[in-house]
Design an enzyme around this catalytic site. Structure first.
Site, PDB file in Angstrom:
ATOM      1  N   GLU A 268     -40.734  -5.502  22.409  1.00 43.99           N
ATOM      2  CA  GLU A 268     -40.136  -6.608  21.668  1.00 43.99           C
ATOM      3  C   GLU A 268     -38.689  -6.325  21.275  1.00 43.99           C
ATOM      4  O   GLU A 268     -37.901  -7.239  21.062  1.00 43.99           O
ATOM      5  CB  GLU A 268     -40.967  -6.913  20.422  1.00 43.99           C
ATOM      6  CG  GLU A 268     -40.739  -8.310  19.865  1.00 43.99           C
ATOM      7  CD  GLU A 268     -41.779  -8.705  18.837  1.00 43.99           C
ATOM      8  OE1 GLU A 268     -42.005  -9.914  18.688  1.00 43.99           O
ATOM      9  OE2 GLU A 268     -42.352  -7.824  18.181  1.00 43.99           O
ATOM     10  N   HIS A 294     -57.279   9.759  35.476  1.00 44.17           N
ATOM     11  CA  HIS A 294     -58.199   9.353  36.534  1.00 44.17           C
ATOM     12  C   HIS A 294     -57.951   7.922  36.995  1.00 44.17           C
ATOM     13  O   HIS A 294     -58.800   7.330  37.662  1.00 44.17           O
ATOM     14  CB  HIS A 294     -59.644   9.522  36.052  1.00 44.17           C
ATOM     15  CG  HIS A 294     -59.994  10.938  35.743  1.00 44.17           C
ATOM     16  ND1 HIS A 294     -60.543  11.796  36.671  1.00 44.17           N
ATOM     17  CD2 HIS A 294     -59.822  11.668  34.617  1.00 44.17           C
ATOM     18  CE1 HIS A 294     -60.725  12.982  36.124  1.00 44.17           C
ATOM     19  NE2 HIS A 294     -60.292  12.926  34.869  1.00 44.17           N
ATOM     20  N   LYS A 409     -44.287 -20.267  20.900  1.00 42.86           N
ATOM     21  CA  LYS A 409     -44.701 -20.799  19.600  1.00 42.86           C
ATOM     22  C   LYS A 409     -44.425 -22.300  19.523  1.00 42.86           C
ATOM     23  O   LYS A 409     -45.246 -23.073  19.013  1.00 42.86           O
ATOM     24  CB  LYS A 409     -43.973 -20.072  18.473  1.00 42.86           C
ATOM     25  CG  LYS A 409     -44.352 -18.607  18.333  1.00 42.86           C
ATOM     26  CD  LYS A 409     -43.561 -17.952  17.214  1.00 42.86           C
ATOM     27  CE  LYS A 409     -43.899 -16.481  17.073  1.00 42.86           C
ATOM     28  NZ  LYS A 409     -43.128 -15.819  16.003  1.00 42.86           N
TER      29      LYS A 409
END
Length: 422
Positions: A268, A294, A409
């Protein structure tokens, strides 16, 4: 104590040295002028610890609580969650911390089923005071637990928000306890503000020592004693188009939430459009060793050469567990570790992986904690916050805004405003 080792295979040239000097000056300016307030939190938040401890000791509701329910998302929860995960094993008597973050109905209802209202304290945390996920979950808490906001139930609610926010006005209206967040401290840099210090102190953690570890790092950095931070930031800023991903391999399960905090802080803050209009920013990735050896390690070793790797290691785990000297028929290949401790095994795996990655020409640096304790965690938090600010300064971006998340938003608001018929 924490040690930092740079094995990047890179030396700063004249341009990089100029970037380091300029970036250090930028951070000094930010601190002196109050552009970013997180530099002062290790000292300023000591007052919050004292106030919270005094408040809790005189509050019967808090004394009867065994669970701290944190209602928040992103920067309002990730930092405290990371510290709780790292310290939980050292504090068997600490109050349980439960985080209501994601508006996932299955997750919310499952967590509700583990909460007893009479033994819980609810902390609603939102810097803006209008975070839709947080406010929606808060409403669900009020409804599900039949919380009377104008009765005795308000004693089990605490709000943490900006002064003057909508949430601030709400708690003022109902006479609910509140703590404020400095206006110049962004959510992702707020873990050492009331956002993290209030819930962690209420849970029973030694937040004074946490702050002291952070304060020590701030002091050393601005006394020009942490040059490795400048060198690492310069490497990332100068070479991010080649090494587009910074991978944090943390070798302890309790560091998983810290890795998530790092990903938010980094992503961010540094994914931006710079002053020349270029899209910049190395992509963060957080992984746990040896589990992710792995899986993701294969991509690091033989995939595109576009990654740098940071190894985060704990020297002493403070709990001993020996690998039994048992020989099992047909699976003797693993017997070479018999009689050694799991502490030795995980750290040997870390060292072996680091050496193998270096042999492939991947830039590497290492951070080694002598143990996981409050002081080291505080220092580690400030290390990453300072590294983020330095890298942002060298990339010529505003490290502290987040315009890229605002469009979603606005679309969300419009979606619900259209109504069921669209």
């Amino acid at each position: 104590m924490i040690t930092y080792d740079l094995e990047l295979g890179w030396r700063a040239d004249e341009e990089a040295n100029e970037r380091m000097t300029e970036a250090f000056g930028n951070l000094v300016y930010e601190r002196e002028k109050g552009v970013a307030g997180y530099y002062n939190l290790p000292e300023d938040s000591k007052l919050i610890v004292s106030e919270v401890q005094a408040f809790a000791s005189s509050n019967e509701v808090i004394q009867k609580c065994d669970t701290i329910v944190v209602i928040g998302i992103g920067g309002s929860s990730l930092g405290a969650k990371a510290v709780d995960s790292m310290l939980r094993h050292r504090y068997p008597g600490a109050r349980r911390m439960l985080f209501l973050e994601n508006p996932d109905p299955v997750d919310i209802l499952e967590k509700f089923a583990t909460i007893t209202k009479e033994r819980s304290l609810f902390l609603v945390i939102s810097k803006s005071g209008t975070t839709v996920e947080t406010m929606s979950i808060f409403k669900a808490v009020i409804d599900h637990f039949h919380i009377d906001l104008d009765g005795d139930d308000k004693e089990r609610i605490i709000a943490i928000t900006d002064e003057g926010s909508a949430l601030c006005h709400f708690v003022d209206h109902h006479g609910i306890k509140a703590y404020t967040i400095p206006h110049n401290v962004g959510g992702r840099f707020s873990v050492l503000s009331s956002v993290g210090i209030v819930p962690l102190t209420l849970a029973g953690y030694d937040t004074c020592t946490l702050l002291a570890g952070a304060a020590s790092m701030v002091e050393r950095f601005f006394d020009a004693q942490e040059e490795h931070l400048l060198i690492k930031a310069a490497f990332i800023a100068k070479n991010w188009e080649t090494y587009r991903m910074n991978v944090l391999f943390a070798y302890a399960t309790c560091l998983e939430d810290f890795a998530k905090w790092y990903v938010q802080l980094w992503g961010e803050s540094l994914g931006k459009i710079d002053r020349c209009g270029n899209r910049v920013g190395p992509t963060p990735a957080g992984h746990i060793g040896s589990v992710d050896q792995h899986s993701f390690l294969q991509l690091v070793m033989q995939g595109p050469r576009d990654k740098s790797v940071t190894f985060l290691k704990v020297e002493r785990f403070e709990k001993d567990l020996e690998i039994p000297d048992i020989r099992l028929e047909h699976i003797q290949k693993s017997d070479f570790v018999n009689g050694h401790t799991f502490n030795e095994l995980i750290n040997a795996e870390c060292d072996a992986t680091r050496r193998s990655v270096m042999k492939e020409g991947v830039p590497v640096d290492s951070i080694t904690l002598d143990r996981i304790d409050e002081a080291n965690i505080g220092e580690l938090i400030l290390y990453y916050e300072l590294l983020t600010s330095l890298t942002g300064a060298m990339l010529h971006i505003d490290t502290y805004d987040q315009p890229g998340v605002e469009l979603g938003k606005r679309i969300l608001v419009k979606t619900f405003q259209k109504g069921p018929n669209g």
